[in-house]
Structures are given as structure tokens and as C-alpha cells.
Write a protein that holds these residues in place. Structure first.
Motif, PDB file in Angstrom:
ATOM      1  N   GLN A  14       7.337  95.083  23.834  1.00  0.00           N
ATOM      2  CA  GLN A  14       7.559  96.507  24.061  1.00  0.00           C
ATOM      3  C   GLN A  14       6.846  97.382  23.034  1.00  0.00           C
ATOM      4  OE1 GLN A  14      11.389  98.446  23.452  1.00  0.00           O
ATOM      5  NE2 GLN A  14      12.131  96.668  22.304  1.00  0.00           N
ATOM      6  N   GLY A  15       6.672  96.890  21.809  1.00  0.00           N
ATOM      7  CA  GLY A  15       5.962  97.684  20.811  1.00  0.00           C
ATOM      8  C   GLY A  15       4.529  97.986  21.235  1.00  0.00           C
ATOM      9  N   SER A  16       3.797  96.934  21.616  1.00  0.00           N
ATOM     10  CA  SER A  16       2.411  97.126  22.050  1.00  0.00           C
ATOM     11  C   SER A  16       2.341  97.826  23.401  1.00  0.00           C
ATOM     12  CB  SER A  16       1.693  95.782  22.117  1.00  0.00           C
ATOM     13  OG  SER A  16       1.565  95.220  20.826  1.00  0.00           O
ATOM     14  N   LEU A  17       3.278  97.484  24.292  1.00  0.00           N
ATOM     15  CA  LEU A  17       3.299  98.092  25.622  1.00  0.00           C
ATOM     16  C   LEU A  17       3.449  99.607  25.530  1.00  0.00           C
ATOM     17  CD1 LEU A  17       3.545  98.069  28.713  1.00  0.00           C
ATOM     18  CD2 LEU A  17       5.981  97.503  28.417  1.00  0.00           C
ATOM     19  N   LEU A  18       4.371 100.067  24.697  1.00  0.00           N
ATOM     20  CA  LEU A  18       4.586 101.509  24.571  1.00  0.00           C
ATOM     21  C   LEU A  18       3.393 102.196  23.915  1.00  0.00           C
ATOM     22  CD1 LEU A  18       8.363 101.584  23.565  1.00  0.00           C
ATOM     23  CD2 LEU A  18       7.350 102.045  25.808  1.00  0.00           C
ATOM     24  N   GLY A  19       2.774 101.511  22.940  1.00  0.00           N
ATOM     25  CA  GLY A  19       1.593 102.097  22.305  1.00  0.00           C
ATOM     26  C   GLY A  19       0.446 102.274  23.284  1.00  0.00           C
ATOM     27  N   VAL A  20       0.187 101.221  24.090  1.00  0.00           N
ATOM     28  CA  VAL A  20      -0.895 101.303  25.071  1.00  0.00           C
ATOM     29  C   VAL A  20      -0.563 102.315  26.158  1.00  0.00           C
ATOM     30  CG1 VAL A  20      -2.146  99.996  26.836  1.00  0.00           C
ATOM     31  CG2 VAL A  20      -1.661  98.941  24.619  1.00  0.00           C
ATOM     32  N   ARG A  21       0.672 102.304  26.644  1.00  0.00           N
ATOM     33  CA  ARG A  21       1.065 103.226  27.712  1.00  0.00           C
ATOM     34  C   ARG A  21       1.026 104.674  27.226  1.00  0.00           C
ATOM     35  NH1 ARG A  21       3.845 102.367  32.558  1.00  0.00           N
ATOM     36  NH2 ARG A  21       3.845 104.348  33.702  1.00  0.00           N
ATOM     37  N   GLY A 133       4.674  87.503  18.240  1.00  0.00           N
ATOM     38  CA  GLY A 133       3.313  87.143  18.613  1.00  0.00           C
ATOM     39  C   GLY A 133       3.216  86.770  20.079  1.00  0.00           C
ATOM     40  N   GLY A 134       4.206  86.005  20.554  1.00  0.00           N
ATOM     41  CA  GLY A 134       4.236  85.674  21.973  1.00  0.00           C
ATOM     42  C   GLY A 134       4.380  86.914  22.837  1.00  0.00           C
ATOM     43  N   GLY A 135       5.120  87.896  22.327  1.00  0.00           N
ATOM     44  CA  GLY A 135       5.279  89.153  23.055  1.00  0.00           C
ATOM     45  C   GLY A 135       3.961  89.884  23.232  1.00  0.00           C
ATOM     46  N   GLN A 136       3.090  89.818  22.230  1.00  0.00           N
ATOM     47  CA  GLN A 136       1.775  90.454  22.355  1.00  0.00           C
ATOM     48  C   GLN A 136       0.970  89.821  23.485  1.00  0.00           C
ATOM     49  OE1 GLN A 136       1.548  93.072  20.328  1.00  0.00           O
ATOM     50  NE2 GLN A 136       3.484  92.376  19.456  1.00  0.00           N
ATOM     51  N   LEU A 137       1.083  88.490  23.607  1.00  0.00           N
ATOM     52  CA  LEU A 137       0.326  87.793  24.650  1.00  0.00           C
ATOM     53  C   LEU A 137       0.852  88.130  26.037  1.00  0.00           C
ATOM     54  CD1 LEU A 137      -0.041  84.288  22.937  1.00  0.00           C
ATOM     55  CD2 LEU A 137      -1.650  86.211  22.922  1.00  0.00           C
ATOM     56  N   HIS A 217     -10.213 101.729  17.977  1.00  0.00           N
ATOM     57  CA  HIS A 217     -11.356 101.037  17.397  1.00  0.00           C
ATOM     58  C   HIS A 217     -12.251 100.433  18.469  1.00  0.00           C
ATOM     59  CE1 HIS A 217     -13.501  98.837  14.176  1.00  0.00           C
ATOM     60  NE2 HIS A 217     -12.895  99.677  13.364  1.00  0.00           N
ATOM     61  N   GLY A 218     -11.975 100.733  19.739  1.00  0.00           N
ATOM     62  CA  GLY A 218     -12.856 100.302  20.818  1.00  0.00           C
ATOM     63  C   GLY A 218     -12.465  99.005  21.486  1.00  0.00           C
ATOM     64  N   LEU A 219     -11.274  98.457  21.206  1.00  0.00           N
ATOM     65  CA  LEU A 219     -10.865  97.202  21.816  1.00  0.00           C
ATOM     66  C   LEU A 219     -10.232  97.448  23.188  1.00  0.00           C
ATOM     67  CD1 LEU A 219     -11.342  96.309  18.871  1.00  0.00           C
ATOM     68  CD2 LEU A 219      -9.366  94.790  19.113  1.00  0.00           C
ATOM     69  N   GLU A 220     -10.424  96.488  24.092  1.00  0.00           N
ATOM     70  CA  GLU A 220      -9.814  96.571  25.408  1.00  0.00           C
ATOM     71  C   GLU A 220      -8.432  95.920  25.371  1.00  0.00           C
ATOM     72  OE1 GLU A 220     -12.286  95.649  28.620  1.00  0.00           O
ATOM     73  OE2 GLU A 220     -14.025  96.670  27.773  1.00  0.00           O
ATOM     74  N   THR A 221      -7.705  95.994  26.523  1.00  0.00           N
ATOM     75  CA  THR A 221      -6.303  95.571  26.532  1.00  0.00           C
ATOM     76  C   THR A 221      -6.134  94.128  26.073  1.00  0.00           C
ATOM     77  OG1 THR A 221      -5.783  97.107  28.331  1.00  0.00           O
ATOM     78  CG2 THR A 221      -4.250  95.294  27.961  1.00  0.00           C
ATOM     79  N   HIS A 222      -6.942  93.195  26.586  1.00  0.00           N
ATOM     80  CA  HIS A 222      -6.791  91.795  26.187  1.00  0.00           C
ATOM     81  C   HIS A 222      -7.182  91.594  24.720  1.00  0.00           C
ATOM     82  CE1 HIS A 222     -11.104  91.902  27.191  1.00  0.00           C
ATOM     83  NE2 HIS A 222     -11.236  90.826  26.434  1.00  0.00           N
ATOM     84  N   GLN A 223      -8.118  92.401  24.217  1.00  0.00           N
ATOM     85  CA  GLN A 223      -8.490  92.301  22.804  1.00  0.00           C
ATOM     86  C   GLN A 223      -7.416  92.891  21.897  1.00  0.00           C
ATOM     87  OE1 GLN A 223     -12.209  94.428  23.224  1.00  0.00           O
ATOM     88  NE2 GLN A 223     -13.425  92.535  23.235  1.00  0.00           N
ATOM     89  N   ILE A 224      -6.757  93.939  22.381  1.00  0.00           N
ATOM     90  CA  ILE A 224      -5.626  94.505  21.627  1.00  0.00           C
ATOM     91  C   ILE A 224      -4.522  93.466  21.499  1.00  0.00           C
ATOM     92  CG2 ILE A 224      -3.807  96.254  21.659  1.00  0.00           C
ATOM     93  CD1 ILE A 224      -5.786  98.088  23.138  1.00  0.00           C
ATOM     94  N   ALA A 225      -4.233  92.778  22.618  1.00  0.00           N
ATOM     95  CA  ALA A 225      -3.207  91.731  22.595  1.00  0.00           C
ATOM     96  C   ALA A 225      -3.595  90.616  21.624  1.00  0.00           C
ATOM     97  CB  ALA A 225      -3.009  91.168  24.000  1.00  0.00           C
TER      98      ALA A 225
END
Length: 429
Positions: A14-21, A133-137, A217-225
Motif C-alpha cells: 500500500q505504501g508504494s501503491l498510494l505513492g504511484v496512484r 519487500g514482497g509487497g513491493q513486488l 527519476h524516470g523509472l517505470e512501474t516495474h522499475q519502481i517496484a
């Protein structure tokens, strides 16, 4: 530990999900930082109120109630795409997670002896970071603009209740806790207390704005993960060896060296080009291995000087210090990123760990004789027990009843083998 692992799996997602969303919804860096900081405002309330409920209903019921709150809050995010609603839900989530940390850490410290505390807390943090870490994936499972990832977070939070509710593990005694506010705790362990405050800023920066930094920094969603997963994987990999090292030497020296490395890695990251995904992933491992290992070291440093009656109140105060610092993390990083671009994220981390190095050096000068292996109890024992060794004495000292029984058995064995005179001769170890 299984319940904590599931909770952190959901929290990492949820941390990364909310940041990206939030970036997709064009909230802006400053507004996103404010939303993420609301999580840590809730931390303050949760860390203060949880000990009272622990005394009333116990660890298991408090854990179950707080985990339920997190399961509900994430669903409201997807129902109302609005910064104010998100900030309110992040506040509720922070309140719940602060309480969950108090429950877990007071439970662990209530059962830990000083010469094993670093390793036990390191194992706890390994489980936490592997979950995160698993949550990021899991961010790759579905499109962040949809609702599926929000539903997965809620399911994970609900599943975390099952192992804890079915557990037979005895709960710590909280009937007569001893008060331990921040000021008193600071007097007992200045580095442990202030360190939790400073590492709270770093953790708030990483988990609140790490995904935003990677996106800018120019990373895409899978690179952010991959970047966030590498960050947390580094924390998991280095927890155990650093915890074990801190059990065998002065924890203050270990903290000082780790913070110095984190400062150097943060500054080195400023040299990377925009969109350098592989270099940033490697940086994530190195920064995670230093930044994310400090909290367990500070916890162990503070708890070395506490009694079992002080652990619940002390855990609450340490989580409070973490929450106060973590409020400043996303907010300060958001402002720096608006001023300096994505480099503001790394500058923030570098400044925080430089402060830890400075204060750690002061503590080494001001309190030079506090190696962790001197925190064991002094115990007078019969001469016949000397062969059992100092390690056995330190372990037994944590349980007076067990100590008496084992000393009696050792004394009887000594009497049979060496005669009454030898068994009666006093001695100490």
C-alpha cells in the motif's frame, strides 16, 4: 511473526501503491508528502493510547482490533480519490500500525535477554522487511489505476489476524507496568531514544517518498517496484549479521559505522544519471542495508537498560519517537524534492544519517563504557557451578526461579563429585 509478516506484506504494497496512484492523480509532491505524513501523525496517537488498552484487554485483542482498522482504511482510499480523504485514512492506518508495533515489540522485549536481544529484534525486522519487500513486488500484479491491488492489501490485513488469534504463545504481564516517558527514557539511553527519532525521519522518507523519488527519476512501474524491493531486501539481508555483531560488541560503535555508511551511500547516489534503473536498484540494496537496519539497533540499545516492567511503556515511547521523526520525513523530503528535484530525497537521507553519526560520536565520548555484553546481571553462585560458564549465568539470571533450580541441581552434582567441602565453598562468576 507470521501475522507481522502478512501485515508488512500489505503495508509494503500500500505504501508504494498510494505513492504511484497519487502521482497518476496529479496530487503533486508537496500534497503527496502531506498525505503520507498523515500516517505518522496517527502514529503519535497510536503509540500513546495503545499501552492503556494493553492493560485492559491484552496483546492479542489489541492486535486483532488494530489489524481490522487497517483492512478497512485501505478500501476507503479507492472509494474516494481525494487528498483529504486519503490523509484521514493514512492517519487511521498510522494509528493502527503504531499500536501493532507497540504490541509486537513489547511482546518480544518482554521475553528477550540482553545477550540475545539484538538477534531477536533483527529476526523480527527481517520478517518485517521481507514482508514489505514482497509487497513491493505485488505492485506488478495489477494496474495501480484499478482497484485490485487495494483489495489485495485488505485481504492480507485480514489474513494477519488468523495466526495471532490461534496462537498459544503466552502474553507478557502488563498488570503493573512502570511509566517510561520520553524524557526518562532519554536519560537512561540517549542514543537509543534520539536514534529512534532520527531513524523515524529516515524511514518516513523511504516508505513515504521512495516510490515518488523513483518515479521522478524516470523509472517505470516495474522499475519502481524493483527499486523499493531492493531497498527493503537490503534491510532484510543485513539485519541478522548486524544484530549479532551488536550483541557481541558495543552497539554504539555498530550504530556509528552503519550510519556513516548510509551517509556515504546517499551522497554517492547523487552521481547517478536520470533513469539509471540498475544503478538505483544497487543503491537501494546498499541504502536499505544501512538505513533500515538502524531501528532494531536503537531498540536493542534502549532496551538493554530496562526491566521487564518497563518494556511496554518504553516500547510505546520509542514508537512515539519514531512517529514524531517519521512525520517530518515525507514532509521535509517533499519540500526538498520541489526545490532540488529528485536529488532532494538523497540529500534528506544524507543529512539525517550525518546527524546520527555526530550524535553517536558524542555518545561514544560521553558514555564510553557501555558495551552490550556488560548489561548482564551479576549473580553469586557456588564454586561448583563455575564450569557452567558466564553465558549460562546470564541466561539464567533473566529467570530467577529457573536460576535457583539450576543452581541447586549444580550444587548437588558438585557435592556428589567433589564432596561436601567443595560444595560448601562459596564462589562467584
Amino acid at each position: 511473526m507470521l501475522g507481522v509478516g502478512l501485515l508488512m506484506l500489505g503495508n509494503g504494497l500500500q505504501g508504494s501503491l498510494l505513492g504511484v496512484r497519487a502521482a497518476e492523480e496529479s496530487f503533486g509532491n508537496t500534497v503527496t508528502g502531506l498525505v503520507m505524513s498523515a500516517y505518522f501523525v496517527g502514529f503519535l496517537a497510536g503509540s500513546t493510547l495503545t499501552p492503556r488498552k494493553l492493560r485492559d484487554v491484552g496483546h492479542i485483542r489489541v492486535f486483532a482490533a488494530l489489524a481490522s482498522i487497517t483492512s478497512i482504511a485501505i478500501l476507503v482510499h479507492v472509494m474516494f480519490i481525494d487528498p483529504w480523504v486519503w490523509a484521514a485514512m493514512r492517519l487511521m492506518t498510522g494509528f493502527a500500525y503504531a499500536g501493532l508495533y507497540v504490541v509486537t515489540e513489547s511482546w518480544l522485549n518482554g521475553h528477550a535477554s540482553n545477550h540475545l536481544r539484538g538477534r531477536l529484534l533483527a529476526f523480527y525486522m527481517v520478517i518485517s522487511y521481507l514482508g514489505m519487500g514482497g509487497g513491493q513486488l505485488l505492485l506488478n500484479v495489477a494496474d495501480p489505476s484499478g482497484i485490485l491491488l487495494f483489495l489485495i492489501v485488505s485481504i492480507l490485513m485480514s489474513l494477519a489476524l488468523v495466526p495471532i488469534l490461534l496462537s498459544y504463545t503466552p502474553q507478557p504481564d502488563t498488570s503493573q507496568p512502570e511509566a517510561m516517558n520520553l524524557l526518562r527514557l532519554y536519560r537512561l539511553s540517549p542514543l537509543g531514544t534520539l536514534g529512534c527519532l532520527l531513524t523515524g525521519i529516515a524511514n518516513g522518507t523511504v516508505f513515504g517518498m521512495g516510490a515518488v523519488f523513483a518515479a521522478n527519476h524516470g523509472l517505470e512501474t516495474h522499475q519502481i517496484a524493483a527499486f523499493m524491493g531492493a531497498f527493503i531486501l537490503g534491510g532484510a539481508l543485513f539485519q541478522w549479521p548486524l544484530g549479532k555483531l551488536s550483541d557481541k560488541t558495543d552497539r554504539q560503535w555498530v550504530i556509528l559505522i552503519v550510519a556513516a555508511l548510509a551517509t556515504a551511500f546517499s551522497l554517492a547516489g547523487l552521481l547517478f544519471d536520470q533513469g539509471a534503473s540498475h544503478a538505483l536498484t544497487l543503491l537501494g540494496v546498499l541504502l536499505g542495508g544501512t538505513t533500515l537496519t538502524l531501528y532494531s539497533l536503537f531498540l536493542a540499545c534502549a532496551n538493554d537498560v530496562l526491566t521487564p516492567q518497563q518494556t511496554v511503556s518504553a516500547s510505546s515511547s520509542l514508537v512515539l519517537a519514531l512517529g514524531i521523526g517519521a512525520i517530518l520525513g515525507p514532509l521535509s523530503t517533499g519540500l526538498l524534492m520541489d526545490l532540488l528535484g529528485s536529488a532532494g530525497f538523497l540529500w534528506d537521507l544524507a543529512l539525517i544519517h550525518a546527524l546520527i553519526v555526530v550524535f553517536g560520536g558524542y555518545c561514544l565520548w560521553r558514555y564510553p563504557n557501555q558495551p552490550s555484553d556488560t548489561h548482564g546481571h551479576y549473580v553469586a553462585v557456588p564454586a561448583g557451578t563455575a564450569s557452567l560458564g558466564a553465558t549460562w549465568v546470564e541466561e539464567a539470571a533473566d529467570d530467577p526461579v529457573q536460576l535457583d533450580l539450576e543452581l541447586m541441581e549444580a550444587d548437588e552434582e558438585s557435592s556428589l563429585e567433589e564432596g561436601p567441602a567443595s560444595a560448601a565453598e562459596p564462589g562467584r562468576s
